[in-house]
Design an enzyme around this catalytic site. Structure first.
Site, PDB file in Angstrom:
ATOM      1  N   ARG A 107      -1.776  16.479   2.360  1.00 38.17           N
ATOM      2  CA  ARG A 107      -0.291  15.841   1.193  1.00 38.17           C
ATOM      3  C   ARG A 107      -1.603  15.774  -0.121  1.00 38.17           C
ATOM      4  O   ARG A 107      -2.361  14.129   0.482  1.00 38.17           O
ATOM      5  CB  ARG A 107       0.554  15.207   1.527  1.00 38.17           C
ATOM      6  CG  ARG A 107       0.449  13.855   1.717  1.00 38.17           C
ATOM      7  CD  ARG A 107       1.417  12.434   2.291  1.00 38.17           C
ATOM      8  NE  ARG A 107       1.406  12.429   0.638  1.00 38.17           N
ATOM      9  CZ  ARG A 107       1.144  11.053   0.245  1.00 38.17           C
ATOM     10  NH1 ARG A 107      -0.034  10.553   0.897  1.00 38.17           N
ATOM     11  NH2 ARG A 107       1.400  10.058  -0.784  1.00 38.17           N
ATOM     12  N   PRO A 108      -1.450  15.774  -0.950  1.00 37.25           N
ATOM     13  CA  PRO A 108      -2.577  15.435  -2.303  1.00 37.25           C
ATOM     14  C   PRO A 108      -1.789  13.501  -2.178  1.00 37.25           C
ATOM     15  O   PRO A 108      -0.689  13.429  -2.500  1.00 37.25           O
ATOM     16  CB  PRO A 108      -2.307  16.172  -3.665  1.00 37.25           C
ATOM     17  CG  PRO A 108      -0.053  16.195  -3.193  1.00 37.25           C
ATOM     18  CD  PRO A 108      -0.247  16.638  -1.482  1.00 37.25           C
ATOM     19  N   ASP A 111       3.347  -7.298  -0.083  1.00 34.55           N
ATOM     20  CA  ASP A 111       4.735  -6.464   0.077  1.00 34.55           C
ATOM     21  C   ASP A 111       3.910  -5.806   1.264  1.00 34.55           C
ATOM     22  O   ASP A 111       4.947  -4.792   0.966  1.00 34.55           O
ATOM     23  CB  ASP A 111       4.968  -6.311  -1.586  1.00 34.55           C
ATOM     24  CG  ASP A 111       3.320  -4.726  -1.837  1.00 34.55           C
ATOM     25  OD1 ASP A 111       2.902  -4.508  -0.985  1.00 34.55           O
ATOM     26  OD2 ASP A 111       4.241  -3.940  -2.317  1.00 34.55           O
ATOM     27  N   GLU A 130       7.342   1.917   5.907  1.00 32.48           N
ATOM     28  CA  GLU A 130       5.947   2.794   6.021  1.00 32.48           C
ATOM     29  C   GLU A 130       5.399   2.685   7.168  1.00 32.48           C
ATOM     30  O   GLU A 130       5.269   0.950   7.555  1.00 32.48           O
ATOM     31  CB  GLU A 130       5.639   3.083   4.286  1.00 32.48           C
ATOM     32  CG  GLU A 130       6.483   3.873   3.620  1.00 32.48           C
ATOM     33  CD  GLU A 130       5.711   3.873   2.062  1.00 32.48           C
ATOM     34  OE1 GLU A 130       5.451   5.510   1.597  1.00 32.48           O
ATOM     35  OE2 GLU A 130       5.242   2.660   2.074  1.00 32.48           O
ATOM     36  N   GLY A 181      -0.684  10.261  -4.074  1.00 30.50           N
ATOM     37  CA  GLY A 181      -0.640   9.975  -5.417  1.00 30.50           C
ATOM     38  C   GLY A 181      -1.308   8.755  -5.994  1.00 30.50           C
ATOM     39  O   GLY A 181      -1.126   8.481  -7.192  1.00 30.50           O
ATOM     40  N   ASP A 195      -1.752  -7.998  -2.801  1.00 29.54           N
ATOM     41  CA  ASP A 195      -0.465  -8.286  -3.600  1.00 29.54           C
ATOM     42  C   ASP A 195       1.097  -9.360  -2.225  1.00 29.54           C
ATOM     43  O   ASP A 195       2.211  -9.559  -2.767  1.00 29.54           O
ATOM     44  CB  ASP A 195       0.017  -7.690  -4.617  1.00 29.54           C
ATOM     45  CG  ASP A 195       0.922  -6.479  -4.374  1.00 29.54           C
ATOM     46  OD1 ASP A 195       0.449  -5.755  -2.906  1.00 29.54           O
ATOM     47  OD2 ASP A 195       1.698  -5.434  -5.037  1.00 29.54           O
ATOM     48  N   SER A 201      -2.396  -4.253  -5.894  1.00 28.75           N
ATOM     49  CA  SER A 201      -2.512  -4.887  -4.428  1.00 28.75           C
ATOM     50  C   SER A 201      -3.444  -4.435  -3.259  1.00 28.75           C
ATOM     51  O   SER A 201      -4.282  -5.117  -3.554  1.00 28.75           O
ATOM     52  CB  SER A 201      -1.200  -3.389  -4.367  1.00 28.75           C
ATOM     53  OG  SER A 201      -0.727  -3.013  -3.171  1.00 28.75           O
TER      54      SER A 201
HETATM   55  C1  16G Z   1       2.015   3.251  -3.144  1.00 29.43           C
HETATM   56  C2  16G Z   1       2.847   2.846  -2.636  1.00 29.43           C
HETATM   57  C3  16G Z   1       2.821   3.547  -0.983  1.00 29.43           C
HETATM   58  C4  16G Z   1       2.793   4.135  -0.594  1.00 29.43           C
HETATM   59  C5  16G Z   1       1.184   4.864  -1.105  1.00 29.43           C
HETATM   60  C6  16G Z   1       0.856   6.226  -0.775  1.00 29.43           C
HETATM   61  C7  16G Z   1       4.713   1.316  -3.577  1.00 29.43           C
HETATM   62  C8  16G Z   1       4.907   0.411  -3.311  1.00 29.43           C
HETATM   63  N1  16G Z   1       3.750   2.043  -2.781  1.00 29.43           N
HETATM   64  O1  16G Z   1       1.171   2.640  -2.507  1.00 29.43           O
HETATM   65  O2  16G Z   1       4.499   3.121  -0.655  1.00 29.43           O
HETATM   66  O3  16G Z   1       2.204   4.100   1.034  1.00 29.43           O
HETATM   67  O4  16G Z   1       1.167   4.305  -2.586  1.00 29.43           O
HETATM   68  O5  16G Z   1      -0.243   6.410  -1.842  1.00 29.43           O
HETATM   69  O6  16G Z   1       5.154   2.843  -3.993  1.00 29.43           O
HETATM   70  P1  16G Z   1      -1.728   8.176  -1.810  1.00 29.43           P
HETATM   71  O7  16G Z   1       0.094   8.614  -1.994  1.00 29.43           O
HETATM   72  O8  16G Z   1      -2.217   7.315  -1.977  1.00 29.43           O
HETATM   73  O9  16G Z   1      -1.179   8.139   0.446  1.00 29.43           O
HETATM   74 MG    MG Z   2       0.456  -4.066  -2.126  1.00 25.71          MG
END
Ligand code: 16G
Ligand code: MG
Length: 544
Positions: free
Chosen positions: A519-520, A302, A392, A522, A300, A86
């Site tokens: 928040r941590p 999206d 988002e 992801g 990518d 991405s």
């Molecule tokens: C990923 C997620 C996106 C989310 C982002 C948060 C998908 C396809 N993409 O890019 O939705 O906003 O992670 O990242 O689920 P973070 O947890 O590092 O803040």
């Molecule tokens: Mg993307």
């Protein structure tokens, strides 16, 4: 549609006649050695699959090929594997599996993915057997996998490793090659629901979208009108190739000018939707004249965000919240013209600007729901309504229409006697066909937004003026262990470590119109901080 078998598949049929009945562990082991795991490396199937430096991903790809075959056998459906990272830098790469209806992989399988990826070579066999047993995977069942990749230099080789994994377990596959992530999601859905969707080709995708766009905007463009021009920052990624292919199918009234098309710059470097959103400034490689409508895709394709510079040279961002507001307002107006009581809601995350939530709830009277970060959470919530609009703030989003809503709308578009109502129903029908319901899709979202702006006769300024964003700031902080932070209430409140939420509350109280959360992440080894307040200075101080 051709189905390709690699030489590995041929190898299988020679070496093991019984491949469809039991797994050929010798072959799995042989190829595992060729796709060896770097020692000491641990990865997690996170919010958007695996992501890390491309050089560490070969074994992950091979193993995801294996897992995709089991998932395909278990669901008796086509499964997708997308090779992309991405908006990450070019050196990174990643992979995610796509479930039968084009949605994100089921959570229990995310765990298998993590487990399989981190296994030592001699453990692979046991893990595969365990998955088969737990999920009642029938090895007699055929498996079919569709594969796509973005334009990163590492993607081709990595997708070959996926193919090795698929083939060693006797799976069949179709390699779509270079596609956007949402195109691959759409293809998976096509394969599994052929009666509803068009053919599973990228060409059919363009034709479907273009037809819906032309029909929807029929009344908006009249002969002799000047062009509606739009500058698109393609993040030097796959979006450039695919938007160019799409453009050939679009009416000439929409003049798309592409920048950062990958011929000069580096992927996501100083450009793309994430850069524009995080830095709140235009990308490099594009000249932005006052009041010109511009947008940015991510690597990518999206995600999409819009932006412009006003006459005084001030930068304005129209992010996922503004997009959700525009689309839901449009849909609500059409619904009231059609005279139907279909339920509609907007789904957001904690990152949604407070002004957008207030505008939607108080002015538009549209119910808003807040869920945890990550597309799968928004998608799931949006499925609860006849029409679920989810975005988002970062620009990832789409609209979901329930099966019942689609049937009702299609019926009205054909049978309704009242001309005005029928026309409104037809517009809703074309909107359904224009939107990629499997996942957020920059190309499809762009067309929906451009259609709405054209129909409403809106400039980017009109759109921006629907409400004014509260000043906000996002920060990321490196800590020893981000997992000590635990949140609740859709990540808006901290429940661990004790005392932290009280401290945040104490700070928030000092400012007007303020809100803050931590928040941590992801996807990265950091903790994220978000703050908004009445002035930029206050938002900055609060965040810091
Ligand atoms: C990923 C997620 C996106 C989310 C982002 C948060 C998908 C396809 N993409 O890019 O939705 O906003 O992670 O990242 O689920 P973070 O947890 O590092 O803040
Ligand atoms: Mg993307």
């Amino acid at each position: 549609m051709h189905i390709y078998y690699s030489d590995l598949a041929a190898f299988n049929s020679i070496c093991t006649v019984s491949i469809f009945v039991e797994m050929d562990f010798d072959a799995v082991a042989k190829y595992s050695v060729l796709h060896a795991k770097p020692s000491g490396l641990t990865l997690q199937y996170g919010t958007a699959g695996f992501r890390t430096k491309a050089e560490n991903l070969d074994h992950v790809m091979y193993r995801m090929g294996l897992l995709a075959v089991l998932r395909s056998k278990q669901t008796k459906s086509t499964i997708g594997v997308m090779v992309t990272a991405s908006h990450n830098p070019e050196e990174d790469n990643g992979v995610k599996l796509v479930d039968p209806l084009g949605e994100m992989l089921a959570p229990s399988w995310e765990e298998y993915a993590t487990c399989l990826t981190n296994a030592e070579e001699q453990e692979i066999q046991t893990i595969l057997s365990d998955v088969c047993q737990k999920e009642a995977v029938s090895l007699h069942q055929d498996a079919f996998i569709v594969i796509g990749r973005d334009t990163r230099p590492s993607s081709k080789k990595l997708s070959q490793a996926v193919i090795d994994g698929v083939s060693v377990l006797g799976g069949q596959y179709h390699d779509y090659g270079l596609v956007t992530t949402p195109q691959l999601h759409y293809m998976v859905c096509c394969w599994n629901t052929q009666e509803h969707y068009e053919k599973a080709t990228v060409e059919a995708y363009y034709q479907k979208l273009a037809k819906a766009f032309v029909e929807l905007t029929k009344q908006a463009f009249s002969p002799g009108d000047s062009h509606r021009s739009l500058k698109v920052d393609c993040a030097n990624g796959i979006g450039a190739l695919k938007l160019q292919e799409m453009e050939c199918h679009l009416p000439r009234e929409l003049l798309i000018q592409m920048y950062n098309n990958g011929t000069k710059g580096k992927l996501n470097h100083l450009c793309g939707a994430d850069f524009v959103k995080v830095h709140q400034k235009p990308p490099q490689g594009i000249e932005v004249k006052p009041n010109e409508r511009c947008c940015s895709f991510d690597g990518d394709a999206d995600r999409i965000v819009y932006f412009y510079n006003d006459a005084a040279g001030h930068f304005h961002l129209l992010d996922g919240d503004k997009i959700a507001t525009l689309i839901s307002t449009f849909l609500k107006e059409l619904l009231s013209k059609v005279g139907q009581t279909l339920t509609m809601a907007v789904v957001q995350t904690a990152y949604a600007n407070g002004s957008s939530t207030r505008y939607l709830e108080e002015t538009m009277k549209v119910p808003v729901h807040c869920v945890k970060t990550g597309v799968k959470h928004l998608h799931q919530k949006a499925q609860e309504f006849d029409i679920g609009v989810y975005f988002e703030a970062n620009g990832h989003g789409t609209v979901l229409f329930s099966k019942a809503a689609v049937e009702k709308i299609r019926h009205l578009a054909k049978e309704e006697k009242d001309n005005q109502k029928r026309e409104a129903a037809k517009m809703l029908e074309n909107t359904i066909d224009l939107i990629n319901q499997t996942v957020g899709d920059a190309i499809s979202d762009l067309l929906v937004i451009e259609a709405i702006l054209a129909l409403k006769g809106f400039t980017v300024h009109h759109w921006d003026a629907m409400y004014t964003d509260l000043p906000n700031r996002q920060l990321k902080i490196k800590v020893a262990d981000r997992r000590v932070i635990d949140t609740a209430d859709a990540e808006r409140r901290v429940v661990a470590p004790p005392g932290l939420q009280e401290k945040i509350d104490g700070l928030v109280k000092k400012y007007k119109l303020s809100r803050a959360f931590v928040r941590p992440s992801g996807t990265e080894d950091v903790v994220r901080v978000y703050a908004e307040a009445d002035t930029q200075e206050n938002a900055d101080t609060l965040a810091h």
